[in-house]
Write a protein that holds these residues in place. Structure first.
Motif, PDB file in Angstrom:
ATOM      1  N   UNK A  78      22.802   6.839 -15.964  1.00 27.19           N
ATOM      2  CA  UNK A  78      21.544   6.182 -16.339  1.00 27.19           C
ATOM      3  C   UNK A  78      21.847   4.813 -16.949  1.00 27.19           C
ATOM      4  N   UNK A  79      21.172   3.802 -16.414  1.00 29.88           N
ATOM      5  CA  UNK A  79      21.315   2.434 -16.914  1.00 29.88           C
ATOM      6  C   UNK A  79      20.106   2.042 -17.756  1.00 29.88           C
ATOM      7  N   UNK A  80      18.919   2.454 -17.318  1.00 27.62           N
ATOM      8  CA  UNK A  80      17.685   2.117 -18.028  1.00 27.62           C
ATOM      9  C   UNK A  80      16.821   3.361 -18.172  1.00 27.62           C
ATOM     10  N   UNK A  81      16.048   3.420 -19.254  1.00 32.20           N
ATOM     11  CA  UNK A  81      15.122   4.528 -19.453  1.00 32.20           C
ATOM     12  C   UNK A  81      13.852   4.032 -20.130  1.00 32.20           C
ATOM     13  N   UNK A  90      14.658   4.558  -9.439  1.00 29.71           N
ATOM     14  CA  UNK A  90      15.420   3.768  -8.460  1.00 29.71           C
ATOM     15  C   UNK A  90      16.859   3.657  -8.943  1.00 29.71           C
ATOM     16  N   UNK A  91      17.698   3.131  -8.068  1.00 23.45           N
ATOM     17  CA  UNK A  91      19.054   2.765  -8.477  1.00 23.45           C
ATOM     18  C   UNK A  91      19.103   1.251  -8.645  1.00 23.45           C
ATOM     19  N   UNK A  92      20.013   0.785  -9.468  1.00 22.43           N
ATOM     20  CA  UNK A  92      20.137  -0.650  -9.716  1.00 22.43           C
ATOM     21  C   UNK A  92      21.493  -1.129  -9.224  1.00 22.43           C
ATOM     22  N   UNK A 139      22.714   3.880 -12.075  1.00 25.60           N
ATOM     23  CA  UNK A 139      23.701   2.908 -11.615  1.00 25.60           C
ATOM     24  C   UNK A 139      24.150   3.255 -10.197  1.00 25.60           C
ATOM     25  N   UNK A 140      24.328   2.264  -9.358  1.00 28.31           N
ATOM     26  CA  UNK A 140      24.789   2.522  -7.994  1.00 28.31           C
ATOM     27  C   UNK A 140      26.288   2.826  -7.999  1.00 28.31           C
ATOM     28  N   UNK A 141      26.819   3.195  -6.835  1.00 22.07           N
ATOM     29  CA  UNK A 141      28.205   3.655  -6.753  1.00 22.07           C
ATOM     30  C   UNK A 141      29.229   2.526  -6.781  1.00 22.07           C
ATOM     31  N   UNK A 142      28.823   1.318  -6.540  1.00 23.05           N
ATOM     32  CA  UNK A 142      29.770   0.205  -6.531  1.00 23.05           C
ATOM     33  C   UNK A 142      29.061  -1.092  -6.212  1.00 23.05           C
ATOM     34  N   UNK A 143      29.810  -2.188  -6.337  1.00 22.70           N
ATOM     35  CA  UNK A 143      29.243  -3.500  -6.060  1.00 22.70           C
ATOM     36  C   UNK A 143      28.955  -3.638  -4.563  1.00 22.70           C
ATOM     37  N   UNK A 144      27.815  -4.197  -4.243  1.00 24.15           N
ATOM     38  CA  UNK A 144      27.531  -4.539  -2.853  1.00 24.15           C
ATOM     39  C   UNK A 144      28.162  -5.896  -2.553  1.00 24.15           C
ATOM     40  N   UNK A 145      28.303  -6.212  -1.281  1.00 21.56           N
ATOM     41  CA  UNK A 145      28.934  -7.476  -0.901  1.00 21.56           C
ATOM     42  C   UNK A 145      27.885  -8.516  -0.565  1.00 21.56           C
TER      43      UNK A 145
END
Length: 206
Positions: free
Chosen positions: A85-88, A72-74, A107-113
């Motif tokens: 990669x953020x977690x493995x 998944x993406x976080x 990691x996702x591409x940017x902060x969500x609102x």
């Protein structure tokens, strides 16, 4: 030759010894084959994949005869590059066998609102956990004269006032204006030496 004599003869004991030797050799060959087919003792140390892109992960694991699966993406984390990669799992340094899958999260591409919640007239202690639950942070605290001590009077972001429902990016710092618990006005000082108007004598009556 009778059975009793045969069981006590050197021929019998020789055949028993040969049988045990054959069993021992077969057992050794079986264990050797089992070790070879299961790669027993041949383990690989899982590399650190954090901050690598998915393409880099694939190349690195191919070299080690390992596989991976993207779970998944976080939510975006500013201390990691986009799409890295953020977690493995397993963690770096873990010993695994050839062909083992390493599970990763990207990691996702940017902060969500997120929408600004209604914090007006809530206490600071109530406001902070509400902000954290939405991925926001409490920023600068400013106190103004108001009887409501530590009560939220205004919400601000980068100098502008926020209204309930306004959108800001996650991880934003929301500045809060709080009441200081004091009165917002001062009583006018009364000059005790002044003569009341009704006691003043008109000039034409003097």
């Amino acid at each position: 030759m009778s059975l009793k004599k045969y069981l006590t003869s050197r021929v019998f004991f020789g055949q028993v010894a040969i049988a045990f030797a054959i069993i021992a050799v077969l057992g050794y060959l079986f264990m050797h084959w089992l070790t070879f087919t299961t790669d027993h003792g041949h383990e690989i140390s899982v590399p650190d994949l954090r901050k690598l892109t998915e393409e880099q992960v694939e190349d690195k694991l191919d070299e080690l005869d390992l596989d991976y699966e993207l779970l998944d993406s976080v939510d975006f984390r500013g201390d990691y590059p986009k799409y890295s990669v953020v977690e493995q799992d397993p963690m770096p340094g873990t010993k695994v066998k050839v062909g083992r899958k390493v599970y990763i999260k990207i990691n996702s591409s940017g902060f969500s609102s997120v929408r600004i919640p209604d914090l007006i007239e809530k206490t600071y202690r109530e406001a902070v956990p509400t902000l954290k639950a939405l991925g926001l942070e409490a920023g600068t605290i400013t106190y103004v004269p108001n009887l409501g001590k530590d009560m939220v009077l205004e919400m601000r972001y980068k100098g502008r006032n926020l209204k309930v429902g306004d959108r800001v990016l996650k991880a934003s710092k929301i500045d809060l204006v709080l009441g200081d618990g004091k009165e917002s006005y001062q009583e006018e000082a009364v000059d005790s030496t002044a003569v009341p108007a009704e006691e003043q004598i008109p000039a034409n009556e003097q």
